[in-house]
Design an enzyme around this catalytic site. Structure first.
Site, short mmCIF file in Angstrom:
data_model
loop_
_atom_site.label_atom_id
_atom_site.label_comp_id
_atom_site.label_asym_id
_atom_site.label_seq_id
_atom_site.Cartn_x
_atom_site.Cartn_y
_atom_site.Cartn_z
N HIS A 48 39.40 53.30 38.92
CA HIS A 48 38.87 53.85 40.17
C HIS A 48 39.92 54.69 40.89
O HIS A 48 39.80 54.99 42.07
CB HIS A 48 38.38 52.72 41.07
N GLY A 308 44.16 39.47 45.14
CA GLY A 308 45.13 40.43 45.64
C GLY A 308 46.55 40.19 45.14
O GLY A 308 47.40 41.09 45.25
#
Length: 338
Positions: A48, A308
């Site tokens: 992405h 994360g």
């Protein structure tokens, strides 16, 4: 990915920015968009990031992305706003919308923005990190073109409708960034190019059998919903949340266009200090949770990480060593820069 090379982050960001300006972006928009593409690759999400850059420019050429568009406010309350993205660059609009949610949260404790008529925001997690870096808990979601079947269905009717939840933690953050499909289509495309199977079942083949082969899944866009029927239900509700509050298009309406543009998104922020939550106290609470999580017993060959964690580790490594990019795609991008 095979045939990777490493490029300094500053070079990656500046190269993308220069190309965007050549494509008609003003300097401010080019800077924001280039940074978001580059940060995605920096954190290890090339699917992405850089890998999507040529496709993004193709959307610009087709006119689905309006380079000159500026978001227009349609509705405003102290803690809620609705904006028309005017088919502008999706990552620019999303960064702007999260910025508005942060601003309202900083002033009033919370803020939310509903955004219609926008475009693909590329890496969803960017906007979670944006909120966390501003001292906010951030939640955001988007709808997409139909690319996932309802549970029991044999055709794509639902979107993979990514959801992000971010909580500040010390100089990092816990950031959950997940699509409603077991694997994002960008990730499956990488495995398809490498002629590799996915580690776990990724979707259904034409006979409705679960398969790890991305080629079969991509052929008819029959990706596996996360949590099976639960993921399918969550996808539907996120679509209704984003399109309903933004007065924008649903996944069904986007599908009728034949291509993904003019989508709907939602951004929500809570400012910790404004709400009377001491950041240091929250850090202590999160540290205890993370420490307990990391101390868990694991199966052989496995490890546990929190949302994360890997992104932050890759970020530090790639800032020091250079951002891994696919040599073929980097060469294609360099040619765009003349």
């Amino acid at each position: 990915m095979k045939n990777n090379i490493r490029i300094p982050f500053v070079q990656l960001e500046s190269t993308l920015g220069a190309i965007l300006q050549k494509s008609g972006f003003d300097s401010e928009k080019a800077s924001v968009c280039a940074a978001l593409f580059a940060k995605a690759s920096l954190d290890g999400v090339a699917s992405h990031g850089l890998n999507r850059f040529p496709t993004f420019l193709d959307q610009v050429r087709k006119g689905h992305v309006k380079v000159e568009a500026i978001p227009e406010q349609e509705f405003s309350l102290p803690v809620m706003e609705r904006w028309d993205g005017k088919l502008g660059p999706g990552m620019y609009n999303a960064h702007f919308a999260m910025g508005r949610a942060i601003s309202m949260a900083t002033e009033n404790g919370m803020g939310c923005v509903a955004l219609n008529n926008t475009n693909h925001w590329m890496r969803a997690g960017n906007y979670g990190w944006q909120a966390a870096e501003a001292g906010c808990i951030g939640i955001c979601c988007t709808n997409t073109i139909p690319n996932m079947p309802a549970w029991g269905g044999s055709e794509p009717k639902l979107g993979n409708n990514p959801l992000v939840v971010a909580v500040p933690f010390r100089n990092e953050a816990l950031v959950l960034d997940m699509a409603m499909t077991q694997y994002s289509y960008g990730k499956m495309s990488i495995f398809e190019k490498e002629k590799a199977s996915m580690p776990y079942a990724a979707g259904f083949d034409s006979k409705g059998e679960l398969t790890k082969n991305p080629i079969h899944v991509l052929a008819k866009q029959l990706a596996l919903p996360i949590g099976l029927w639960k993921g399918a239900g969550l996808s539907l509700m996120l679509d209704l949340l984003a399109s309903g509050l933004s007065n924008g298009k649903t996944t069904r309406e986007i599908g009728l266009q034949g291509e993904e543009y003019g989508i709907s998104q939602f951004f929500l922020c809570f400012h910790l200090e404004k709400l009377g939550i001491a950041p240091l106290e929250l850090d202590k609470k999160l540290a205890e949770v993370v420490e307990d999580l990391k101390a868990t017993a694991v199966f052989e060959g496995m490890e546990v990480s929190y949302p994360g964690e890997k992104s932050f580790q890759r970020r530090k490594e790639n800032l020091a060593l250079g951002v891994p990019v696919a040599a073929e795609i980097w060469e294609e991008v360099l040619q765009m820069n003349g």
